[in-house]
Design an enzyme around this catalytic site. Structure first.
Site, short mmCIF file in Angstrom:
data_model
loop_
_atom_site.label_atom_id
_atom_site.label_comp_id
_atom_site.label_asym_id
_atom_site.label_seq_id
_atom_site.Cartn_x
_atom_site.Cartn_y
_atom_site.Cartn_z
N MET A 142 -0.39 1.21 5.15
CA MET A 142 -0.93 1.49 6.28
C MET A 142 -1.85 0.36 6.47
SD MET A 142 -2.14 5.45 6.41
CE MET A 142 -3.12 5.45 4.90
N HIS B 44 -2.94 -1.30 -3.14
CA HIS B 44 -3.97 -0.37 -2.59
C HIS B 44 -3.70 0.89 -3.55
CE1 HIS B 44 -4.34 -2.21 1.64
NE2 HIS B 44 -4.73 -3.01 0.66
N ASP C 251 -4.31 -4.85 6.41
CA ASP C 251 -4.63 -5.93 5.16
C ASP C 251 -3.51 -6.91 5.03
OD1 ASP C 251 -6.47 -6.84 3.37
OD2 ASP C 251 -5.40 -5.51 1.90
N SER D 202 0.83 -1.18 0.02
CA SER D 202 -0.12 0.02 0.10
C SER D 202 0.84 1.03 0.16
CB SER D 202 -0.93 -0.21 1.10
OG SER D 202 -1.88 1.20 1.12
N THR D 203 0.71 2.15 1.00
CA THR D 203 1.64 3.34 1.08
C THR D 203 3.16 2.94 0.90
OG1 THR D 203 -0.01 4.26 2.45
CG2 THR D 203 1.93 5.26 2.39
#
Length: 407
Positions: A344, A251, A347, A223-224
């Site tokens: 973040m 993401h 997940d 993600s991030t």
């Protein structure tokens, strides 16, 4: 699109000074709205608001923000021109690019990440959509808080080391700071440059042995900070993935994932694309979950096919990592290798448990080299990973595991 985790407060210390934020956007309504949203959060303090990049660059040293939310398209000086100038003035500055969901802006946003931006937030197309988008507001605030807190934590050891150095120089004026010590301070001071050479020892986690089965698939969740981390891993494992397909859930919103797939192909020098429903997985190919859809795999006869679905968000994310990992474990069992990179939220943690229960192996990124240690931290804390590694060590290790060696 990818939904940010709700109530993200990772690294935000109660009672600590607020994270200082600057907003840069040429649209007065948007600029005012973002300033108001950010200012309403007690963990944040807006210290600057500007209509173009030139004014923002001139104000960096005076306002001294921790985080800048930077629009891409502006008069006089656009975001891409302002970005390197801001980072030159403050090397540990966190810059979050803000752009609408067009292909051009997606390409520019991903380029900005390679130039030092920490992340991006996709803006809705119109002003009216921005004003009513709960998801956009939540994602903006969550990312500012998570990334800002990370930057402040990275600076804290530097201040301590500098204080210790000054104290040492006072008592021993003839002992200069060594080049190695200066290098170590610089490394830890740089948010974007933190690497395995960092001085903070990584915490120890309970781990489990690698599977004795050679992997027949590599599944990655991120993600991030993921695009940059994925780029580094893909460059390293390109020649090692001849015999396995690679499936990725990052993401990201639509349009962004298509461009990410193109970037992954260039990095690995392998075919790469967004996954399509019913498509048969082929060794040596990379498949990226399309934004706004969950991607899973399903065994059918002697083949494994991609399945896309429009179900509800999982862990507030769509696409989400957990559904992919669960399906990969079901299809490949002990011959599955999972990888959790920076991001973040949590997940992927449940998917890690599923892969481990099926006899597969998982590698996760360490805290020191993660932009945000949410997802990899949650994975590491399951006690189900085989190793927790710095980013630079992940590619070589994955390559060896794919070739049948766990050493």
């Amino acid at each position: 699109m990818a939904f940010a985790q709700r109530n993200v407060t990772a690294g935000v210390t109660p009672g600590a000074d607020p994270i200082k934020v600057m907003v840069v956007d040429d649209a007065v309504v948007i600029r005012g709205l973002l300033t108001r949203w950010l200012g309403e959060d007690k963990a944040l303090k807006v210290v600057g608001s500007h209509r173009n990049g030139r004014l923002a660059v001139e104000d960096i040293e005076k306002s001294n923000p921790d985080v800048v939310v930077l629009d891409i398209e502006m008069p006089e000086m656009d975001g891409m021109t302002a970005l390197p100038l801001m980072l030159a003035k403050k090397r540990d500055l966190i810059v979050i690019m803000a752009s609408t969901l067009t292909r051009r802006n997606a390409e520019v946003s991903l380029k900005a990440l390679s130039l030092g931006a920490a992340d991006y937030v996709p803006k809705p197309e119109s002003t009216s959509e921005v004003t009513t988008s709960v998801d956009f507001r939540r994602e903006l605030i969550d990312k500012v808080k998570a990334l800002g807190a990370r930057a402040i934590r990275m600076r804290a050891p530097v201040r301590t080391m500098r204080a210790e150095t000054r104290a040492g120089q006072t008592s021993q004026p003839s002992a200069p700071t060594s080049p190695a010590a200066r290098s170590n301070v610089d490394t830890r001071a740089s948010f974007r440059g933190a690497g395995p050479q960092g001085a903070v020892a990584a915490p120890k986690f309970k781990t489990r042995p690698y599977s004795s089965a050679r992997p027949r698939i590599l599944a990655i969740g991120s993600s991030t900070g993921g695009p940059q981390a994925l780029q580094e891993v893909m460059k390293e494992i390109g020649t090692a993935m001849n015999d396995v397909p690679v499936v990725i859930t990052q993401h990201m919103p639509p349009t962004f994932t298509a461009i990410l797939a193109e970037h992954m192909g260039k990095a690995a020098l392998r075919p790469s694309k967004e996954g399509e429903d019913g498509e048969i997985l082929k060794p040596g190919n990379i498949y990226v979950a399309p934004g706004g859809k969950h991607m899973t795999v399903e065994k059918e006869g002697g083949a494994v096919k991609i399945r896309l679905n429009d179900g509800p968000p999982v862990n507030f994310c769509k696409p989400a990592v957990d559904p992919l990992f669960d399906s990969v474990s079901k299809a490949y069992g002990s011959a599955c290798l999972g990888l959790i990179l920076t991001g973040m939220g949590s997940d992927g943690a449940n998917g890690v448990r599923t892969i481990a229960a099926g006899g597969g192996s998982i590698i996760t990124q360490d805290e020191e080299t993660s932009v945000v240690w949410g997802m990899p931290g949650a994975a590491a804390n399951t006690g189900m990973c085989s190793e927790v590694l710095p980013l630079k060590a992940i590619g070589p290790k994955v390559s060896r595991v794919l070739k049948g060696s766990t050493r």
